[in-house]
Scaffold this motif. Structure first.
Motif, PDB file in Angstrom:
ATOM      1  N   ARG A 293       1.012  -5.869  -4.614  1.00  7.18           N
ATOM      2  CA  ARG A 293       0.935  -4.948  -3.479  1.00  7.18           C
ATOM      3  C   ARG A 293       0.065  -3.733  -3.798  1.00  7.18           C
ATOM      4  O   ARG A 293      -0.695  -3.277  -2.943  1.00  7.18           O
ATOM      5  N   CYS A 294       0.177  -3.222  -5.011  1.00  9.63           N
ATOM      6  CA  CYS A 294      -0.688  -2.089  -5.405  1.00  9.63           C
ATOM      7  C   CYS A 294      -2.147  -2.502  -5.407  1.00  9.63           C
ATOM      8  O   CYS A 294      -3.008  -1.763  -4.920  1.00  9.63           O
ATOM      9  N   ALA A 295      -2.413  -3.656  -5.980  1.00 12.73           N
ATOM     10  CA  ALA A 295      -3.796  -4.134  -6.054  1.00 12.73           C
ATOM     11  C   ALA A 295      -4.371  -4.321  -4.658  1.00 12.73           C
ATOM     12  O   ALA A 295      -5.501  -3.895  -4.369  1.00 12.73           O
ATOM     13  N   ILE A 296      -3.606  -4.931  -3.762  1.00  8.25           N
ATOM     14  CA  ILE A 296      -4.046  -5.158  -2.388  1.00  8.25           C
ATOM     15  C   ILE A 296      -4.308  -3.841  -1.669  1.00  8.25           C
ATOM     16  O   ILE A 296      -5.221  -3.725  -0.848  1.00  8.25           O
ATOM     17  N   SER A 297      -3.522  -2.849  -1.974  1.00  9.27           N
ATOM     18  CA  SER A 297      -3.630  -1.548  -1.316  1.00  9.27           C
ATOM     19  C   SER A 297      -4.977  -0.872  -1.557  1.00  9.27           C
ATOM     20  O   SER A 297      -5.474  -0.148  -0.689  1.00  9.27           O
ATOM     21  N   VAL A 298      -5.576  -1.114  -2.709  1.00 10.05           N
ATOM     22  CA  VAL A 298      -6.826  -0.415  -3.051  1.00 10.05           C
ATOM     23  C   VAL A 298      -7.966  -0.796  -2.101  1.00 10.05           C
ATOM     24  O   VAL A 298      -8.478   0.071  -1.382  1.00 10.05           O
ATOM     25  N   PRO A 299      -8.387  -2.060  -2.042  1.00  7.70           N
ATOM     26  CA  PRO A 299      -9.483  -2.386  -1.118  1.00  7.70           C
ATOM     27  C   PRO A 299      -9.079  -2.228   0.347  1.00  7.70           C
ATOM     28  O   PRO A 299      -9.917  -1.899   1.200  1.00  7.70           O
ATOM     29  N   SER A 300      -7.799  -2.445   0.643  1.00  6.16           N
ATOM     30  CA  SER A 300      -7.341  -2.318   2.026  1.00  6.16           C
ATOM     31  C   SER A 300      -7.502  -0.888   2.527  1.00  6.16           C
ATOM     32  O   SER A 300      -7.943  -0.660   3.668  1.00  6.16           O
ATOM     33  N   ASN A 301      -7.149   0.088   1.701  1.00  7.13           N
ATOM     34  CA  ASN A 301      -7.286   1.490   2.112  1.00  7.13           C
ATOM     35  C   ASN A 301      -8.738   1.944   2.141  1.00  7.13           C
ATOM     36  O   ASN A 301      -9.105   2.780   2.973  1.00  7.13           O
ATOM     37  N   ILE A 302      -9.563   1.381   1.276  1.00  8.20           N
ATOM     38  CA  ILE A 302     -11.000   1.680   1.349  1.00  8.20           C
ATOM     39  C   ILE A 302     -11.521   1.201   2.702  1.00  8.20           C
ATOM     40  O   ILE A 302     -12.208   1.942   3.416  1.00  8.20           O
ATOM     41  N   ALA A 303     -11.173  -0.023   3.076  1.00  6.74           N
ATOM     42  CA  ALA A 303     -11.631  -0.590   4.349  1.00  6.74           C
ATOM     43  C   ALA A 303     -11.082   0.197   5.533  1.00  6.74           C
ATOM     44  O   ALA A 303     -11.825   0.524   6.469  1.00  6.74           O
ATOM     45  N   GLU A 304      -9.795   0.528   5.486  1.00  2.24           N
ATOM     46  CA  GLU A 304      -9.201   1.264   6.599  1.00  2.24           C
ATOM     47  C   GLU A 304      -9.833   2.645   6.756  1.00  2.24           C
ATOM     48  O   GLU A 304     -10.152   3.065   7.872  1.00  2.24           O
ATOM     49  N   GLY A 305     -10.022   3.329   5.647  1.00  2.00           N
ATOM     50  CA  GLY A 305     -10.660   4.644   5.705  1.00  2.00           C
ATOM     51  C   GLY A 305     -12.071   4.586   6.240  1.00  2.00           C
ATOM     52  O   GLY A 305     -12.524   5.478   6.970  1.00  2.00           O
ATOM     53  N   PHE A 306     -12.770   3.532   5.888  1.00  2.00           N
ATOM     54  CA  PHE A 306     -14.150   3.355   6.346  1.00  2.00           C
ATOM     55  C   PHE A 306     -14.209   3.200   7.864  1.00  2.00           C
ATOM     56  O   PHE A 306     -15.193   3.589   8.493  1.00  2.00           O
ATOM     57  N   GLY A 307     -13.138   2.658   8.436  1.00  2.00           N
ATOM     58  CA  GLY A 307     -13.095   2.451   9.872  1.00  2.00           C
ATOM     59  C   GLY A 307     -12.656   3.667  10.671  1.00  2.00           C
ATOM     60  O   GLY A 307     -12.611   3.619  11.891  1.00  2.00           O
ATOM     61  N   ARG A 308     -12.333   4.745   9.998  1.00  2.00           N
ATOM     62  CA  ARG A 308     -11.886   5.957  10.682  1.00  2.00           C
ATOM     63  C   ARG A 308     -13.066   6.771  11.180  1.00  2.00           C
ATOM     64  O   ARG A 308     -14.203   6.582  10.751  1.00  2.00           O
ATOM     65  N   ASP A 309     -12.764   7.712  12.069  1.00  2.00           N
ATOM     66  CA  ASP A 309     -13.808   8.481  12.737  1.00  2.00           C
ATOM     67  C   ASP A 309     -14.331   9.684  11.962  1.00  2.00           C
ATOM     68  O   ASP A 309     -15.334  10.264  12.341  1.00  2.00           O
ATOM     69  N   SER A 310     -13.642  10.084  10.910  1.00  2.00           N
ATOM     70  CA  SER A 310     -14.055  11.329  10.251  1.00  2.00           C
ATOM     71  C   SER A 310     -14.115  11.175   8.735  1.00  2.00           C
ATOM     72  O   SER A 310     -13.463  10.302   8.156  1.00  2.00           O
ATOM     73  N   LYS A 311     -14.884  12.052   8.138  1.00  2.00           N
ATOM     74  CA  LYS A 311     -14.970  12.080   6.677  1.00  2.00           C
ATOM     75  C   LYS A 311     -13.622  12.433   6.059  1.00  2.00           C
ATOM     76  O   LYS A 311     -13.256  11.882   5.021  1.00  2.00           O
ATOM     77  N   ASN A 312     -12.896  13.340   6.710  1.00  2.00           N
ATOM     78  CA  ASN A 312     -11.587  13.730   6.170  1.00  2.00           C
ATOM     79  C   ASN A 312     -10.620  12.558   6.149  1.00  2.00           C
ATOM     80  O   ASN A 312      -9.852  12.398   5.199  1.00  2.00           O
ATOM     81  N   GLU A 313     -10.654  11.733   7.184  1.00  2.00           N
ATOM     82  CA  GLU A 313      -9.805  10.543   7.211  1.00  2.00           C
ATOM     83  C   GLU A 313     -10.232   9.543   6.138  1.00  2.00           C
ATOM     84  O   GLU A 313      -9.389   8.955   5.458  1.00  2.00           O
ATOM     85  N   LEU A 314     -11.528   9.364   5.972  1.00  2.00           N
ATOM     86  CA  LEU A 314     -12.030   8.467   4.918  1.00  2.00           C
ATOM     87  C   LEU A 314     -11.551   8.959   3.556  1.00  2.00           C
ATOM     88  O   LEU A 314     -11.020   8.179   2.756  1.00  2.00           O
ATOM     89  N   ILE A 315     -11.692  10.242   3.305  1.00  2.00           N
ATOM     90  CA  ILE A 315     -11.258  10.819   2.028  1.00  2.00           C
ATOM     91  C   ILE A 315      -9.762  10.612   1.828  1.00  2.00           C
ATOM     92  O   ILE A 315      -9.307  10.264   0.732  1.00  2.00           O
ATOM     93  N   ARG A 316      -8.982  10.803   2.886  1.00  2.00           N
ATOM     94  CA  ARG A 316      -7.529  10.621   2.787  1.00  2.00           C
ATOM     95  C   ARG A 316      -7.197   9.190   2.354  1.00  2.00           C
ATOM     96  O   ARG A 316      -6.387   8.974   1.448  1.00  2.00           O
ATOM     97  N   PHE A 317      -7.835   8.213   2.959  1.00  2.00           N
ATOM     98  CA  PHE A 317      -7.559   6.814   2.601  1.00  2.00           C
ATOM     99  C   PHE A 317      -8.098   6.464   1.211  1.00  2.00           C
ATOM    100  O   PHE A 317      -7.487   5.669   0.489  1.00  2.00           O
ATOM    101  N   LEU A 318      -9.211   7.055   0.826  1.00  2.00           N
ATOM    102  CA  LEU A 318      -9.722   6.830  -0.534  1.00  2.00           C
ATOM    103  C   LEU A 318      -8.750   7.408  -1.558  1.00  2.00           C
ATOM    104  O   LEU A 318      -8.533   6.819  -2.622  1.00  2.00           O
ATOM    105  N   ASN A 319      -8.155   8.555  -1.243  1.00  2.00           N
ATOM    106  CA  ASN A 319      -7.159   9.146  -2.139  1.00  2.00           C
ATOM    107  C   ASN A 319      -5.911   8.280  -2.231  1.00  2.00           C
ATOM    108  O   ASN A 319      -5.295   8.185  -3.301  1.00  2.00           O
ATOM    109  N   ILE A 320      -5.539   7.641  -1.144  1.00  2.00           N
ATOM    110  CA  ILE A 320      -4.417   6.694  -1.195  1.00  2.00           C
ATOM    111  C   ILE A 320      -4.762   5.539  -2.139  1.00  2.00           C
ATOM    112  O   ILE A 320      -3.926   5.095  -2.933  1.00  2.00           O
ATOM    113  N   SER A 321      -6.012   5.082  -2.091  1.00  2.00           N
ATOM    114  CA  SER A 321      -6.463   4.021  -3.007  1.00  2.00           C
ATOM    115  C   SER A 321      -6.344   4.463  -4.460  1.00  2.00           C
ATOM    116  O   SER A 321      -5.918   3.678  -5.315  1.00  2.00           O
ATOM    117  N   VAL A 322      -6.714   5.713  -4.733  1.00  2.00           N
ATOM    118  CA  VAL A 322      -6.597   6.234  -6.100  1.00  2.00           C
ATOM    119  C   VAL A 322      -5.128   6.234  -6.525  1.00  2.00           C
ATOM    120  O   VAL A 322      -4.792   5.814  -7.644  1.00  2.00           O
TER     121      VAL A 322
END
Length: 119
Positions: free
Chosen positions: A41-70
């Motif tokens: 589940r942790c491993a799956i979360s990394v690329p999934s959150n990168i993809a989800e963040g990429f689909g968001r409308d703002s840089k702040n949202e992208l950063i938030r999802f990238l931080n979740i990946s970290v």
């Protein structure tokens, strides 16, 4: 960039996820709902959150999802240590997976910094 699949960090995290699945196949069956599930589940979360963040409308949202990946990577690294300590992973398997996770971690942190600096 128009497609998250072109991001090297997403590609590397997908590769890491596949390796985690391959390595956890040999874990004891009683761990299927324990450490095996947690690692996957942790491993799956990394690329999934990168993809989800990429689909968001703002840089702040992208950063938030990238931080979740970290955060998921740090959780994954901790669970890899546990798997090594209880001898589910040998030293070589652990080192390979851990180094792959550290590479993705460095890439994510650099990507986050680049996005923040572009504001």
């Amino acid at each position: 960039m128009s497609n998250f699949r072109k991001l090297l960090v997403w590609q590397k995290s997908m590769s890491l996820t596949t390796k985690i699945y391959d390595n956890t196949k040999s874990f004891p069956k009683e761990e299927i709902f324990g450490l095996t599930s947690q690692l996957r589940r942790c491993a799956i979360s990394v690329p999934s959150n990168i993809a989800e963040g990429f689909g968001r409308d703002s840089k702040n949202e992208l950063i938030r999802f990238l931080n979740i990946s970290v955060g998921s990577l740090f959780e994954l690294q901790t669970q890899l240590e546990i798997a090594k300590n209880i001898h589910y992973l040998d030293e070589e398997e652990f080192n390979n997976l851990y180094e792959d996770s550290r590479e993705v971690e460095r890439m994510l942190i650099a990507f986050i910094k680049k996005i923040k600096d572009s504001n």
